[in-house]
Design an enzyme around this catalytic site. Sequence first.
Site, mmCIF file in Angstrom:
data_model
loop_
_atom_site.group_PDB
_atom_site.id
_atom_site.type_symbol
_atom_site.label_atom_id
_atom_site.label_comp_id
_atom_site.label_asym_id
_atom_site.label_seq_id
_atom_site.Cartn_x
_atom_site.Cartn_y
_atom_site.Cartn_z
ATOM 1 N N TYR A 176 23.757 30.274 -59.053
ATOM 2 C CA TYR A 176 24.949 30.923 -58.504
ATOM 3 C C TYR A 176 26.218 30.210 -58.934
ATOM 4 O O TYR A 176 26.331 28.980 -58.841
ATOM 5 C CB TYR A 176 24.874 30.955 -56.971
ATOM 6 N N HIS A 185 41.698 35.081 -58.281
ATOM 7 C CA HIS A 185 41.782 34.604 -56.899
ATOM 8 C C HIS A 185 43.179 34.119 -56.521
ATOM 9 O O HIS A 185 43.453 33.891 -55.334
ATOM 10 C CB HIS A 185 40.766 33.489 -56.671
ATOM 11 N N ASN A 233 36.874 26.867 -53.939
ATOM 12 C CA ASN A 233 36.092 26.887 -52.700
ATOM 13 C C ASN A 233 36.430 25.657 -51.876
ATOM 14 O O ASN A 233 36.226 24.532 -52.334
ATOM 15 C CB ASN A 233 34.598 26.852 -53.028
ATOM 16 N N TYR A 280 54.612 19.327 -9.710
ATOM 17 C CA TYR A 280 53.595 19.088 -10.727
ATOM 18 C C TYR A 280 54.190 18.617 -12.051
ATOM 19 O O TYR A 280 53.595 17.790 -12.762
ATOM 20 C CB TYR A 280 52.797 20.369 -10.991
ATOM 21 N N ARG A 285 54.671 14.923 -11.204
ATOM 22 C CA ARG A 285 53.501 14.225 -10.681
ATOM 23 C C ARG A 285 52.309 14.303 -11.626
ATOM 24 O O ARG A 285 51.501 13.366 -11.726
ATOM 25 C CB ARG A 285 53.123 14.835 -9.326
ATOM 26 N N PHE A 333 31.963 25.780 -47.124
ATOM 27 C CA PHE A 333 33.348 26.208 -47.302
ATOM 28 C C PHE A 333 33.902 26.917 -46.067
ATOM 29 O O PHE A 333 35.106 27.161 -45.966
ATOM 30 C CB PHE A 333 33.468 27.151 -48.496
ATOM 31 N N GLU A 382 30.966 38.526 -47.489
ATOM 32 C CA GLU A 382 31.669 37.546 -46.642
ATOM 33 C C GLU A 382 32.061 38.267 -45.359
ATOM 34 O O GLU A 382 33.197 38.708 -45.176
ATOM 35 C CB GLU A 382 32.864 36.987 -47.412
#
Length: 524
Positions: A54, A84, A197, A281, A284, A350, A436
């Site tokens: 791959y 990409h 990646n 608050y 405190r 990834f 994906e």
Amino acid sequence: MNALHINGNDLTLEAVREVAAERRPVLLSADARAAVERARAVVDALVAGDHLAYAITTGVGKLSDVRIAGDQIRELQVNLVRSHAAGVGEPLAPVETRAMMLLRANSLSKGFSGIRAVVIDTLCEMLNRGVTPFVPSQGSVGASGDLAPLAHLALVLIGEGECVDDKGARIAGSDALKRAQIKPLVLEAKEAVSLINGTQAMLGVGTLALLAAETLVDSADVIGGISCDALKGTDSAFDERIHQARPHSGQIKSAANLRRMLEGSQIRESHRACGRVQDAYSLRCIPQVHGAVRDTLAHCRETFEIEANSAVDNPLVFVHSETTRGGTGASPVQERSNAADGDVISGGNFHGEPVAFALDFLAIALSALAGISERRIERLVNPALNEGLPPFLAPGAGLNSGFMMPQVTAAALVSENKVLAHPASVDSITTSGNKEDYVSMGMTAAIKLKRIVENARHVLAIEAMAAAQALDFLAPLKPSKRGQAAHAAIRAVCPTMEKDRVMYGDFARLAELIATGKLAEALR
């Protein structure tokens, strides 16, 4: 500054800041170089044997079933980077891009990526010689990592894309490399996918935000301390015994800081017999709220440090040790590809979920830090709550409006944070032809976090200015020595408001005072 020698195993977040912001030089360590070269030999063997693997001899994502011939492998690398690099929107700041570059180089240095050492060397040289790619901030869904931002980085490595020079101008990546005397790379098998990646864009932005947040929480203890003093609050709630009874480490730390901020205060002594049993608050419970923020920061730091020293591309290359060499046997091709001295295994490191969760958690925590600060501002300016201080801390209230509008600004920022703090990581959207099909949205979380950090810093700046103004009204009574140091630091950049004036410049200077850690120095 001594050069940082990266090996993929012991990079600190402080070193990321030094390289990104202070331009500390970076080099690949000798041991890491040897590990990188061993993993590369496995990839070379797969290519030479024309094995199916791959992203080495196949396409990527949904196209992983497309076989790539040996003479097309270099073309595949270029096509992957170009296709990409599809980001849009505002670019990352140069310091964020530099952080991303270092983190990517360090991850590749672990020796599990199968790339040549020259790829890491080139990234280091780009950092050392100020070659900063132009990287749009939008376009990543956080799996397979930050593909688009990292592809814009990789474009420059091959002599394409754009860079940002020291004056902020955009120039061609080829020109930037030429000026720096860096030779563009011709990427070999697997190197494109190893570059694009990874989680380094979200991690780079998140690391810088975390470091800024750690300064914010120290500053918040200082500012909260002087606000508590100005509002004639009690230090009884900060008694060490209370916090040892609920021993969260952050809470214990913030309580100790508040005790130090009030120790020896004349203002505190002036109302010790006032009869009020306990405070609101926002005074405190400062240790409980600020402390919870501290503990969140500690958790996020641990996550980011692990991620900074992790192999997060796909597939990963595992070189056989002496005990495993020859003993792995045949494996299903969809799971691993076997070469003479190692395995190439597909997985999902990834995926940005661990970082995305931490980024979202950090956003929630900082929203709370700003939220309780705004409530203290309200108490300082509201004549029904501010223990006899002038309405809105205005000299001559009525003719002057004082801090009426700064409280409104703080409220606006806090409400904006409430929207931004909605977790990005609970969302997902399917990409890459349903291959994906569950993604992290980590980059979205990182970009939102940047805005929350800025908002929180400005809210604290407004509180600091208001608290200093309140202390001025209480003179001649003095706060503690640490309170006086904090007051002096504020007054060094922001004079007392004798009458209404434009205040946005004061807020900007105080935000810078907080960002640099100078206000937090009152604790030291």
